[in-house]
Design a protein around this motif. Structure first.
Motif, PDB file in Angstrom:
ATOM      1  N   ASN A 130      90.180  42.428  25.065  1.00 19.01           N
ATOM      2  CA  ASN A 130      91.050  41.279  25.186  1.00 19.01           C
ATOM      3  C   ASN A 130      90.894  40.519  24.034  1.00 19.01           C
ATOM      4  OD1 ASN A 130      92.682  39.098  25.542  1.00 19.01           O
ATOM      5  ND2 ASN A 130      91.485  38.407  27.424  1.00 19.01           N
ATOM      6  N   PHE A 131      91.645  40.524  23.059  1.00 19.37           N
ATOM      7  CA  PHE A 131      91.805  39.871  21.601  1.00 19.37           C
ATOM      8  C   PHE A 131      91.791  38.526  21.810  1.00 19.37           C
ATOM      9  CE2 PHE A 131      92.635  44.445  20.692  1.00 19.37           C
ATOM     10  CZ  PHE A 131      91.541  44.363  19.382  1.00 19.37           C
ATOM     11  N   ALA A 132      92.262  37.716  22.955  1.00 23.63           N
ATOM     12  CA  ALA A 132      92.194  36.448  23.103  1.00 23.63           C
ATOM     13  C   ALA A 132      90.809  35.759  23.201  1.00 23.63           C
ATOM     14  CB  ALA A 132      92.977  36.132  24.352  1.00 23.63           C
ATOM     15  N   LEU A 133      89.776  36.636  23.419  1.00 19.64           N
ATOM     16  CA  LEU A 133      88.433  36.238  23.482  1.00 19.64           C
ATOM     17  C   LEU A 133      88.019  35.988  21.687  1.00 19.64           C
ATOM     18  CD1 LEU A 133      86.908  38.640  25.783  1.00 19.64           C
ATOM     19  CD2 LEU A 133      87.192  36.398  26.261  1.00 19.64           C
ATOM     20  N   ALA A 140      89.766  32.811  20.875  1.00 21.75           N
ATOM     21  CA  ALA A 140      88.879  31.653  21.384  1.00 21.75           C
ATOM     22  C   ALA A 140      87.572  31.297  20.672  1.00 21.75           C
ATOM     23  CB  ALA A 140      88.640  31.717  22.725  1.00 21.75           C
ATOM     24  N   ALA A 141      86.983  32.268  20.336  1.00 21.82           N
ATOM     25  CA  ALA A 141      85.666  31.939  19.516  1.00 21.82           C
ATOM     26  C   ALA A 141      86.243  31.341  18.145  1.00 21.82           C
ATOM     27  CB  ALA A 141      85.016  33.528  19.235  1.00 21.82           C
ATOM     28  N   ALA A 142      87.189  31.853  17.528  1.00 22.67           N
ATOM     29  CA  ALA A 142      87.727  31.281  16.180  1.00 22.67           C
ATOM     30  C   ALA A 142      87.906  30.005  16.643  1.00 22.67           C
ATOM     31  CB  ALA A 142      88.730  31.904  15.680  1.00 22.67           C
ATOM     32  N   ASP A 143      88.507  29.569  17.470  1.00 21.41           N
ATOM     33  CA  ASP A 143      89.096  28.067  17.858  1.00 21.41           C
ATOM     34  C   ASP A 143      87.716  27.233  17.934  1.00 21.41           C
ATOM     35  OD1 ASP A 143      91.419  28.688  17.662  1.00 21.41           O
ATOM     36  OD2 ASP A 143      91.776  29.223  19.854  1.00 21.41           O
ATOM     37  N   LEU A 144      86.562  27.820  18.428  1.00 18.56           N
ATOM     38  CA  LEU A 144      85.216  27.174  18.464  1.00 18.56           C
ATOM     39  C   LEU A 144      84.284  27.399  17.232  1.00 18.56           C
ATOM     40  CD1 LEU A 144      84.306  28.184  21.957  1.00 18.56           C
ATOM     41  CD2 LEU A 144      85.277  26.039  21.345  1.00 18.56           C
ATOM     42  N   TYR A 145      84.893  27.622  15.975  1.00 19.66           N
ATOM     43  CA  TYR A 145      84.442  27.758  14.833  1.00 19.66           C
ATOM     44  C   TYR A 145      83.285  28.682  14.804  1.00 19.66           C
ATOM     45  CZ  TYR A 145      86.799  23.059  14.621  1.00 19.66           C
ATOM     46  OH  TYR A 145      87.833  22.197  14.459  1.00 19.66           O
ATOM     47  N   ALA A 146      83.395  29.896  15.420  1.00 23.69           N
ATOM     48  CA  ALA A 146      82.418  31.095  15.450  1.00 23.69           C
ATOM     49  C   ALA A 146      82.777  31.853  14.212  1.00 23.69           C
ATOM     50  CB  ALA A 146      82.444  31.829  16.632  1.00 23.69           C
ATOM     51  N   LEU A 194      81.683  39.275  16.421  1.00 22.70           N
ATOM     52  CA  LEU A 194      81.519  40.529  16.432  1.00 22.70           C
ATOM     53  C   LEU A 194      80.320  40.772  17.199  1.00 22.70           C
ATOM     54  CD1 LEU A 194      82.092  43.448  15.699  1.00 22.70           C
ATOM     55  CD2 LEU A 194      80.996  43.070  13.388  1.00 22.70           C
ATOM     56  N   ARG A 195      78.952  40.049  16.948  1.00 18.95           N
ATOM     57  CA  ARG A 195      77.780  40.244  17.462  1.00 18.95           C
ATOM     58  C   ARG A 195      77.680  39.722  19.025  1.00 18.95           C
ATOM     59  NH1 ARG A 195      73.233  36.485  14.980  1.00 18.95           N
ATOM     60  NH2 ARG A 195      74.598  34.987  16.489  1.00 18.95           N
ATOM     61  N   ASP A 196      78.281  38.588  19.414  1.00 17.45           N
ATOM     62  CA  ASP A 196      77.876  37.973  20.571  1.00 17.45           C
ATOM     63  C   ASP A 196      79.412  38.335  21.692  1.00 17.45           C
ATOM     64  OD1 ASP A 196      75.626  37.110  19.830  1.00 17.45           O
ATOM     65  OD2 ASP A 196      76.376  35.166  19.108  1.00 17.45           O
ATOM     66  N   ILE A 197      80.492  38.978  20.944  1.00 21.47           N
ATOM     67  CA  ILE A 197      81.601  39.221  21.920  1.00 21.47           C
ATOM     68  C   ILE A 197      82.168  40.362  21.911  1.00 21.47           C
ATOM     69  CG2 ILE A 197      83.907  38.367  22.408  1.00 21.47           C
ATOM     70  CD1 ILE A 197      83.143  35.507  21.382  1.00 21.47           C
ATOM     71  N   VAL A 198      82.384  40.808  20.649  1.00 21.64           N
ATOM     72  CA  VAL A 198      83.014  42.286  20.343  1.00 21.64           C
ATOM     73  C   VAL A 198      82.294  43.234  21.026  1.00 21.64           C
ATOM     74  CG1 VAL A 198      84.165  43.838  19.181  1.00 21.64           C
ATOM     75  CG2 VAL A 198      84.738  41.626  18.890  1.00 21.64           C
ATOM     76  N   LEU A 199      80.680  43.458  20.375  1.00 22.62           N
ATOM     77  CA  LEU A 199      79.955  44.544  20.619  1.00 22.62           C
ATOM     78  C   LEU A 199      79.385  44.643  21.919  1.00 22.62           C
ATOM     79  CD1 LEU A 199      77.700  44.517  17.433  1.00 22.62           C
ATOM     80  CD2 LEU A 199      79.559  46.099  18.108  1.00 22.62           C
ATOM     81  N   PRO A 200      78.990  43.487  22.749  1.00 28.38           N
ATOM     82  CA  PRO A 200      78.840  43.766  24.001  1.00 28.38           C
ATOM     83  C   PRO A 200      79.774  44.340  25.054  1.00 28.38           C
ATOM     84  CG  PRO A 200      77.843  41.598  23.274  1.00 28.38           C
ATOM     85  CD  PRO A 200      78.701  42.166  22.036  1.00 28.38           C
TER      86      PRO A 200
END
Length: 307
Positions: free
Chosen positions: A202-205, A208-214, A220-226
């Motif tokens: 789900n690319f919305a994740l 959302a991470a970009a909106d939170l300044y990630a 990649l490390r904390d959302i995509v890879l897991p």
């Protein structure tokens, strides 16, 4: 009436199980004939005695396993010591397979991500381009690769024409050639499972991470890879296991200095050597190693899920 419901459910379940058995018989037959029977035959052969002209003598013996692990000298008159020759072949094979898996992952993950993020109308074309070379037999592709990288082959000629090298590079019979052969042979096995995992992501994740300044690295490390981890692990297993037992790439591209387990097993069943029990023993040791790795992975996965 209240007591009749469990009896009805039990009867339906029994009927379902009895009807399922005939449907599963063809599957069990195929698995038994083409999987269990060959493995069982290799296990039996590994405990038999070598016949000098090839084949086996039906006498129980541990000589094949003794030959693999123990060095007793050429005539068997030396003090027994650990046989490092075959152990080093296993070590080299594991290193080659691990390196090929790493290279496939480094190239396969971006490739799978690129394909999964294309418009739906063009994804099929990209997948077609990835898989179409593999419609050709592996032997033909490996021989073609040898022709491509030989000293007077097209690759060296092209590099000399553009001025990158002044004389042909000796790539045949090197670790580089073996790695190139394994990478070329099994890259789609890495791309396709990762593509299937990324396609469900789900690319919305990420948004959302970009909106939170990630940062992109944190995303990649904390959302995509897991999330796509199952596809990555499946791809790594699909590349590592066949690479571990490969023999075409080592034989045609690596030469004697880059002998691997698959080549060792294949040599034992040739008429010139004819040591079937030893070939079967090496096969069983290889299969046991793979099973141990898979069991360790399954155990670590179950522990991670239990946390």
């Amino acid at each position: 009436m209240a007591g009749a419901a469990p009896d009805s459910g039990t009867s339906a379940e029994t009927t379902y199980r009895s009807a399922r058995v005939p449907l599963l018989l063809p599957t069990w037959l195929v698995i038994g004939v083409f999987l269990i029977l060959p493995v069982a035959l290799m296990a039996v052969y590994s405990f038999l005695t070598k016949e000098m002209r090839g084949g086996v003598i039906w006498e129980f013996s541990l000589a094949a396993y003794d030959q693999f692990f123990i060095n007793r000298g050429l005539f068997g008159d030396e003090p027994p010591s650990l046989e490092w020759t075959y152990i080093s072949v296993f070590g080299r094979s594991i290193a080659q397979a691990a390196t090929a898996t790493t290279l496939c992952l480094l190239i396969g993950f971006p490739t799978a991500w690129f394909i999964a993020t294309r418009p739906a109308a063009t994804r099929g074309v990209w997948l077609f381009l990835i898989t179409v070379p593999y419609w050709v037999n592996l032997l033909i592709r490996t021989v073609s690769l040898r022709f491509l990288i030989r000293e007077n082959g097209p690759l060296n000629d092209a590099l000399m024409v553009v001025g990158l090298i002044s004389e042909p590079l000796g790539m045949i019979n090197t670790n580089f050639a073996v790695q190139l052969g394994l990478f070329y042979s099994y890259l789609p096995f890495m791309v396709l499972p990762i593509y299937a995992a990324v396609e469900r992501y789900n690319f919305a994740l990420s948004e959302a991470a970009a909106d939170l300044y990630a940062s992109r690295w944190v995303t990649l490390r904390d959302i995509v890879l897991p999330i796509v981890k199952p596809g990555i692990i499946a791809g790594c297993l699909l590349v590592f296991i066949p690479s571990l037992g490969a023999f075409l790439a080592p034989n045609l591209l690596g030469g004697a200095k880059n002998f691997m387990i698959g080549s060792l097993i294949e040599e034992q069943f040739k008429r010139s050597l004819g040591n079937w029990p030893f070939g079967a023993a090496v096969s069983m040791i290889l299969m046991s190693l793979v099973l141990i790795l898979l069991m360790l992975y399954a155990r670590s996965t179950s522990r991670a899920e239990a946390r």
